[in-house]
Design a protein around this motif. Sequence first.
Motif, PDB file in Angstrom:
ATOM      1  N   TYR A  66     -37.362  32.283 -39.752  1.00 38.46           N
ATOM      2  CA  TYR A  66     -37.057  32.700 -38.392  1.00 38.46           C
ATOM      3  C   TYR A  66     -35.546  32.832 -38.246  1.00 38.46           C
ATOM      4  CZ  TYR A  66     -41.747  30.776 -37.623  1.00 38.46           C
ATOM      5  OH  TYR A  66     -43.078  30.491 -37.704  1.00 38.46           O
ATOM      6  N   ARG A  67     -35.154  33.734 -37.378  1.00 35.62           N
ATOM      7  CA  ARG A  67     -33.726  33.843 -37.076  1.00 35.62           C
ATOM      8  C   ARG A  67     -33.354  32.734 -36.097  1.00 35.62           C
ATOM      9  NH1 ARG A  67     -30.340  39.254 -35.325  1.00 35.62           N
ATOM     10  NH2 ARG A  67     -28.746  38.146 -34.147  1.00 35.62           N
ATOM     11  N   ALA A  68     -32.396  31.905 -36.463  1.00 30.24           N
ATOM     12  CA  ALA A  68     -32.111  30.669 -35.739  1.00 30.24           C
ATOM     13  C   ALA A  68     -31.694  30.918 -34.292  1.00 30.24           C
ATOM     14  CB  ALA A  68     -31.033  29.877 -36.474  1.00 30.24           C
ATOM     15  N   ASP A  69     -30.797  31.880 -34.071  1.00 34.69           N
ATOM     16  CA  ASP A  69     -30.319  32.096 -32.702  1.00 34.69           C
ATOM     17  C   ASP A  69     -31.420  32.655 -31.804  1.00 34.69           C
ATOM     18  OD1 ASP A  69     -30.209  34.500 -34.136  1.00 34.69           O
ATOM     19  OD2 ASP A  69     -28.678  35.336 -32.832  1.00 34.69           O
ATOM     20  N   HIS A  70     -32.396  33.383 -32.379  1.00 33.83           N
ATOM     21  CA  HIS A  70     -33.517  33.899 -31.584  1.00 33.83           C
ATOM     22  C   HIS A  70     -34.381  32.757 -31.067  1.00 33.83           C
ATOM     23  CE1 HIS A  70     -33.590  38.314 -33.244  1.00 33.83           C
ATOM     24  NE2 HIS A  70     -32.515  38.025 -32.533  1.00 33.83           N
ATOM     25  N   LEU A  71     -34.616  31.746 -31.897  1.00 36.07           N
ATOM     26  CA  LEU A  71     -35.422  30.613 -31.459  1.00 36.07           C
ATOM     27  C   LEU A  71     -34.742  29.871 -30.312  1.00 36.07           C
ATOM     28  CD1 LEU A  71     -36.709  29.090 -34.837  1.00 36.07           C
ATOM     29  CD2 LEU A  71     -37.862  30.688 -33.314  1.00 36.07           C
ATOM     30  N   LEU A  72     -33.440  29.674 -30.436  1.00 34.52           N
ATOM     31  CA  LEU A  72     -32.701  28.980 -29.381  1.00 34.52           C
ATOM     32  C   LEU A  72     -32.668  29.819 -28.107  1.00 34.52           C
ATOM     33  CD1 LEU A  72     -31.013  26.574 -28.496  1.00 34.52           C
ATOM     34  CD2 LEU A  72     -28.997  27.690 -29.495  1.00 34.52           C
ATOM     35  N   LYS A  73     -32.468  31.110 -28.259  1.00 32.95           N
ATOM     36  CA  LYS A  73     -32.443  32.005 -27.096  1.00 32.95           C
ATOM     37  C   LYS A  73     -33.798  32.010 -26.387  1.00 32.95           C
ATOM     38  CE  LYS A  73     -31.675  36.837 -25.776  1.00 32.95           C
ATOM     39  NZ  LYS A  73     -31.358  38.205 -26.265  1.00 32.95           N
ATOM     40  N   ASP A  74     -34.882  32.110 -27.156  1.00 31.46           N
ATOM     41  CA  ASP A  74     -36.221  32.138 -26.563  1.00 31.46           C
ATOM     42  C   ASP A  74     -36.514  30.841 -25.820  1.00 31.46           C
ATOM     43  OD1 ASP A  74     -36.575  34.641 -27.621  1.00 31.46           O
ATOM     44  OD2 ASP A  74     -37.832  33.994 -29.292  1.00 31.46           O
ATOM     45  N   TYR A  75     -36.103  29.722 -26.396  1.00 30.56           N
ATOM     46  CA  TYR A  75     -36.349  28.424 -25.758  1.00 30.56           C
ATOM     47  C   TYR A  75     -35.627  28.337 -24.414  1.00 30.56           C
ATOM     48  CZ  TYR A  75     -36.157  23.397 -24.883  1.00 30.56           C
ATOM     49  OH  TYR A  75     -36.245  22.161 -24.292  1.00 30.56           O
ATOM     50  N   CYS A  76     -34.333  28.683 -24.412  1.00 33.11           N
ATOM     51  CA  CYS A  76     -33.542  28.593 -23.173  1.00 33.11           C
ATOM     52  C   CYS A  76     -34.052  29.577 -22.117  1.00 33.11           C
ATOM     53  CB  CYS A  76     -32.066  28.855 -23.466  1.00 33.11           C
ATOM     54  SG  CYS A  76     -31.286  27.584 -24.484  1.00 33.11           S
ATOM     55  N   THR A  77     -34.382  30.787 -22.552  1.00 34.79           N
ATOM     56  CA  THR A  77     -34.865  31.804 -21.615  1.00 34.79           C
ATOM     57  C   THR A  77     -36.187  31.387 -20.978  1.00 34.79           C
ATOM     58  OG1 THR A  77     -33.776  33.544 -22.897  1.00 34.79           O
ATOM     59  CG2 THR A  77     -35.494  34.233 -21.373  1.00 34.79           C
ATOM     60  N   GLU A  78     -37.093  30.849 -21.811  1.00 37.83           N
ATOM     61  CA  GLU A  78     -38.398  30.430 -21.275  1.00 37.83           C
ATOM     62  C   GLU A  78     -38.233  29.283 -20.290  1.00 37.83           C
ATOM     63  OE1 GLU A  78     -42.863  29.164 -22.805  1.00 37.83           O
ATOM     64  OE2 GLU A  78     -41.314  29.711 -24.244  1.00 37.83           O
ATOM     65  N   LYS A  79     -37.343  28.354 -20.590  1.00 35.13           N
ATOM     66  CA  LYS A  79     -37.095  27.244 -19.669  1.00 35.13           C
ATOM     67  C   LYS A  79     -36.566  27.755 -18.331  1.00 35.13           C
ATOM     68  CE  LYS A  79     -38.121  23.287 -21.666  1.00 35.13           C
ATOM     69  NZ  LYS A  79     -39.062  22.336 -21.019  1.00 35.13           N
ATOM     70  N   LEU A  80     -35.632  28.697 -18.381  1.00 38.77           N
ATOM     71  CA  LEU A  80     -35.035  29.226 -17.152  1.00 38.77           C
ATOM     72  C   LEU A  80     -36.039  30.021 -16.330  1.00 38.77           C
ATOM     73  CD1 LEU A  80     -31.573  30.328 -18.582  1.00 38.77           C
ATOM     74  CD2 LEU A  80     -31.929  28.590 -16.832  1.00 38.77           C
TER      75      LEU A  80
END
Length: 727
Positions: free
Chosen positions: A204-218
């Motif tokens: 997995y692309r690391a920054d995509h996982l972090l971005k998806d997590y933060c976006t879903e939380k928001l």
Amino acid sequence: MRILSAFIPRRQILSLRQFQSNSIRRESISTIHASMDATEQSLRQSLSEKSSSIETQGNAVRALKASRAAKPEIDAAIDLLNKLKLEKSAVEKQLQSTISSSGNGSLNREAFRQAVVNTLERRLFYIPSFKIYRGVAGLFDYGPPGCAVKSNVLSFWRQHFILEENMLEVDCPCVTPEVVLKASGHVDKFTDLMVKDEKTGTCYRADHLLKDYCTEKLEKDLTISAEKAAEYKDVLAVMEDYSPEELGAKIKEYGITAPDTKNPLSDPYPFNLMFQTSIGPSGLIPGYMRPETAQGIFVNFKDLYYYNGRKLPFAAAQIGQAFRNEISPRQGLLRVREFTLAEIEHFVDPENKSHPKFSDVSKLVFLMFPREEQMSGQSAKKLCLGEAVAKGTVNNETLGYFIGRVYLFLTRLGIDKERLRFRQHLANEMAHYAADCWDAEIESSYGWIECVGIADRSAYDLRAHSEKSGVALVAEEKYAEPKEVEKLVINPVKKELGLAFKGTQKNVVESLEAMNEKEAMEMKATLESKGEVEFYVCTLGKNVSIKKNMVSISKEKKKEHQRVFTPSVIEPSFGIGRIIYCLYEHCFSTRPSKAGDEQLNVFRFPPLVAPIKCTVFPLVQNQQFEEATKVISKELTSVGISHKIDITGTSIGKRYARTDELGVPFAITVDSDTSVTIRERDSKDQVRVSLKEAASVVSSVAEGKMTWQDVWASFPHHSSAAADEQE
């Protein structure tokens, strides 16, 4: 900029300037959020308070019941609890509405995107490649209408840039020897950070996982506090600056796991995005599928310079396929593994970056997003291009000229000028050698998408290839009279360098000799004061220690008859697939059928890019009308107008709806052997013209020689147009 072609290799260690700009950027995030999200923060705070009050009141109700309090007292407490729950629900709805309207919510955008993508795939604009074998992520096939749109976009690109600017077009191989991409920096630095599922090995692309997590939380977790929401937004804003260690720390802090299995993830590590291959049956010549087309132009600079009569400035251009082995391709045509690039390398004297045609674009006014506005939390604003260059916001006239030409190109294709902006790179986004960089960003359902990069890359590329190949990629300026000039003289002491660096001596010598005057004089001053200096060798990809006895640097006065210099390059780089996808979204709309019982899809393509310019319908199936249809078809073909004949037995209104969904701008209906009607897609207006005039009228409008308003004013209106719209 890695997404398109203007790849900028960086040093592994951030310079002080880059570190300071990262710090400034991070400090400015709180200011940005304070100006943009005050309402959201207030609602999250209110929601947190309501939740706390509900918990307290719930405890009070339970306590009253446990103590066997009087029924009226318990009922009053329950009423208050229910009231608090209703108030919380109202705040939740208000917060959800705020998130959606601010652009953080994606429900409406996703619904719109799905409608567009469904139509594109159903009408065969594009489809996943190898579909019967379940496809491969990041690979797509263009169907007939998609191929036609792409062909029209590229044809207009050639006309707008290559023909109108007298550029030199080249076509270079997709397979590139490793040595070329080693010199450019791609072999060592063309990477994204990747993590692996520790049990299955899925990447997995690391920054995509972090971005998806933060976006879903928001977007979906209304219970997070205002402080936590601000933290997630901070992370989204600065994650591009994270080191592998910082990115890994955030993934662990948030407990992010593999999306498919929930297994733990490895630490992030760099993954080179180029497809590796070998050239020849022996496998001894390593190579790669090119990640951009630009390097083919740079290595041919010397021949192109001579072909152009040894004169600057000149530009070379190339359209071709590029390949990037994306870790986790997504977003349809926006992030793929094989794609079409159209790139320009405009070579110019670094001491004179004026442009003789800048006045042609200097009065253009459009959305620009300079770095100062980004840092202070402001939005993009409309600026006059000439004023932006005069004030130094845009570094020079040539860069400004291409920004203006890119704006004209995109808006003439059909990109909405209100959803197009030019964003300047922040200081920490640019390499140390770059003078200025701007991205043409187009707003889509995915947000602002970088579709064109326009960069002043100085002389980096030609110097890197000169250093690696040993071939001088330079230009000359002959003087009318000899000039006495102060010449920089760099003399590497090869004996001392050989003892210190042995097998890498040649690399160090070439890098020392390639230094510009500023770099050399700074080295001289440091050596004289400290006796030693750290020096970055591009071809080794690392710093080495240079001592005072290893190099002699001085200036000598000489008479010269010409000036020899390495040209700077201004590089506009176009991601054609991205532009086309954004064009699809900007041109897509729906309108009610005549009965009002369904919504009909319409692609409002300008005639310039429409896949088919015209359809021809015989009103009814009879030999007389079909013969007239063949005559019109032959005449349309003779004037180069793409068209389609529809002789199906469905109603004329349904045939109109079918072609509207393909974006066909004009329809000719044959209802007589002497005259026909021409219908315009967007207005649904119709005019009547003679059979002999039909092809020339459509041709004139499609090629921009006339407007539909001109046609409407010149020919009788078809009185039964409304009756024909059985949609």
